[in-house]
Design an enzyme around this catalytic site. Structure first.
Site, short mmCIF file in Angstrom:
data_model
loop_
_atom_site.label_atom_id
_atom_site.label_comp_id
_atom_site.label_asym_id
_atom_site.label_seq_id
_atom_site.Cartn_x
_atom_site.Cartn_y
_atom_site.Cartn_z
N TYR A 1 0.81 -1.22 0.00
CA TYR A 1 0.00 0.00 0.00
C TYR A 1 0.84 1.27 0.00
O TYR A 1 0.36 2.32 -0.37
CB TYR A 1 -0.95 0.00 1.21
N LYS B 1 3.47 -15.50 3.10
CA LYS B 1 3.53 -16.28 1.86
C LYS B 1 5.01 -16.57 1.60
O LYS B 1 5.57 -16.20 0.55
CB LYS B 1 2.86 -15.47 0.73
N ASP C 1 -2.81 -18.32 1.88
CA ASP C 1 -3.90 -19.01 1.16
C ASP C 1 -4.53 -20.08 2.06
O ASP C 1 -5.76 -20.20 2.13
CB ASP C 1 -3.41 -19.60 -0.17
N ASP D 1 -5.68 -6.89 5.41
CA ASP D 1 -6.85 -6.21 4.85
C ASP D 1 -7.87 -7.27 4.38
O ASP D 1 -9.06 -7.22 4.72
CB ASP D 1 -6.41 -5.32 3.67
N ASP E 1 -11.54 -8.72 6.49
CA ASP E 1 -12.91 -8.73 5.93
C ASP E 1 -13.50 -10.14 6.01
O ASP E 1 -14.68 -10.32 6.33
CB ASP E 1 -12.90 -8.28 4.46
C1 IPM Z 1 -9.63 -1.12 5.69
C2 IPM Z 1 -10.07 -0.53 4.39
C3 IPM Z 1 -8.98 0.39 3.87
C4 IPM Z 1 -7.72 -0.42 3.70
C5 IPM Z 1 -9.33 1.12 2.57
C6 IPM Z 1 -10.59 1.95 2.72
C7 IPM Z 1 -8.20 1.95 2.05
O1 IPM Z 1 -10.40 -1.51 3.48
O2 IPM Z 1 -9.37 -0.36 6.63
O3 IPM Z 1 -9.55 -2.34 5.78
O4 IPM Z 1 -7.53 -1.06 2.67
O5 IPM Z 1 -6.91 -0.45 4.62
MG MG Z 2 -10.30 -3.45 4.29
#
Ligand code: IPM
Ligand code: MG
Length: 366
Positions: free
Chosen positions: A144, A195, A228, A252, A256
């Site tokens: 990032y 990884k 993975d 990230d 999720d």
């Molecule tokens: C998170 C979000 C952010 C990230 C985005 C909005 C840039 O997805 O905080 O997980 O990728 O870190």
């Molecule tokens: Mg995120």
């Protein structure tokens, strides 16, 4: 009366909706606890672009500099998607904020209360006690932020983009230290995810975590897993993890997935901490729900405010040292969501009571 000085950056779409409710809950707790809230609200993200021409306006950054913590909503959405990528809210506000304050340690608790086991896409019999795990994500390194980060047209007319994955040993060591602290406070089990069968940065990651834990926390049970496989294990049997630590992009994605496995992205709060101390000598931090701006449900009053409210609890814990008050909020959220007051989240059975009613139920449970 202790005064809590923090910056409030609601952001876009559901950001301001859930923030309003989180502040209402916070004000209620503050009154009960005799705390004075000293905060100012500032534009960030799309709101920053619309009102100041910049996703992270100078005045907003200045306010953050003068605060002991940042309570953040969410930024971005379709309205600003046509802007050049580098000017979009996520890349021009949230990432620079994380970098500016060196908020390298992102703590995301993955919690599913036993009573809500059926909200998880995982079969309830596999998670009879719900889920209780923690993701520690490195937040200021990796793909990032690494340079070069470019898109160029090549002499042959083809187009090429580059993102660069960089990690230094020192960056890996400091996030490992955060993970060790988290693991020590829990079941003394730490899984590092990488990884290392393909990536150089992961080879360094694995060696550094191994050496650092051996030297500084030999009492911990340390394991390693390829990302993975980890993605698969997280849906197969999430509670085999207790604390896991991983680099920025893997964290990230896995966070999720963890949120979904825990029933709802609307429940996932997060704390981003660094080395900076606030005026109380505690960690300066940014506290945000990890679920995004949810443009599809914005303006309908049905967004789940829990993650934003739980972010307030994390702020009380890490930046203000008020553990008991943090736990009071967390307990009230648990009471409210397990006693039938649920938001419009599909994951919560589609029974919509709405954002405000959810906050009311939490206030009633306080
Ligand atoms: C998170 C979000 C952010 C990230 C985005 C909005 C840039 O997805 O905080 O997980 O990728 O870190
Ligand atoms: Mg995120």
């Amino acid at each position: 009366m202790p005064t809590l000085k923090f910056a409030v950056l609601p952001g876009d779409y559901i950001g301001p909706e859930v923030m309003t409710e989180a502040l209402r809950v916070f004000a209620h707790v503050a009154k009960q606890e005799g705390l004075t809230l000293d905060y100012a609200i500032a534009d960030v993200g799309g709101a920053g672009i619309d009102n100041h021409g910049k996703a992270l306006p100078d005045s907003t950054l200045k306010l953050c500099e003068q605060s002991d913590a940042i309570l953040f909503g969410s930024v971005g959405g379709p309205k600003w998607e046509k802007l050049p990528p580098k000017e979009q809210p996520e890349r021009a506000a949230l990432l620079p904020l994380r970098k500016h304050f060196t908020l390298f340690a992102n703590i995301r608790p993955g919690l599913l209360y036993r009573e809500l086991a059926d909200a998880s896409p995982i079969k309830s019999e596999r998670i009879p006690d719900g889920i209780d795990i923690v993701c520690i994500r490195e937040l200021t390194g990796g793909l990032y932020f690494g340079q070069p980060k470019t898109t160029t047209t090549l002499p042959d007319g083809d187009v090429q983009s580059i993102d660069t994955m960089i990690y230094r040993k020192s960056e890996i060591e400091r996030i490992t230290a955060t993970a060790i602290a988290a693991a020590r406070a829990r079941k003394k089990k730490l899984c590092s995810i990488d990884k290392a069968n393909v990536l150089e940065t992961s080879v360094l990651w694995r060696k550094t975590v191994t050496d650092y834990v051996a030297k500084n926390a030999p009492e911990l049970e340390l394991s390693h897993m390829y990302v993975d496989n980890a993605a698969m294990q997280l849906v197969r049997s999430p509670n085999q993890f207790d604390v896991f630590v991983t680099e920025n992009m893997f964290g990230d994605i896995l966070s999720d997935e963890m949120a979904c496995v825990c029933g709802s992205l609307g429940m996932l709060s997060s704390a981003s901490l660094g080395t900076r101390k606030n005026s109380l000598g505690l960690s300066f931090g940014l506290f945000e729900p990890a679920g995004g701006t949810a443009p599809d449900i914005a303006g309908k009053g049905i967004a789940n405010p829990c993650a934003q409210i739980l972010s307030v609890a994390l702020m009380l814990r890490y930046s203000f040292g008020l553990e008991k008050v943090a736990v009071r909020i967390e307990t009230a959220v648990k009471k409210a969501v397990t006693s039938g007051t649920r938001t419009g989240d599909i994951a919560f059975g589609g029974k919509s009571v709405g954002t405000k009613a959810m906050a009311d139920a939490i206030i009633a449970a306080l």
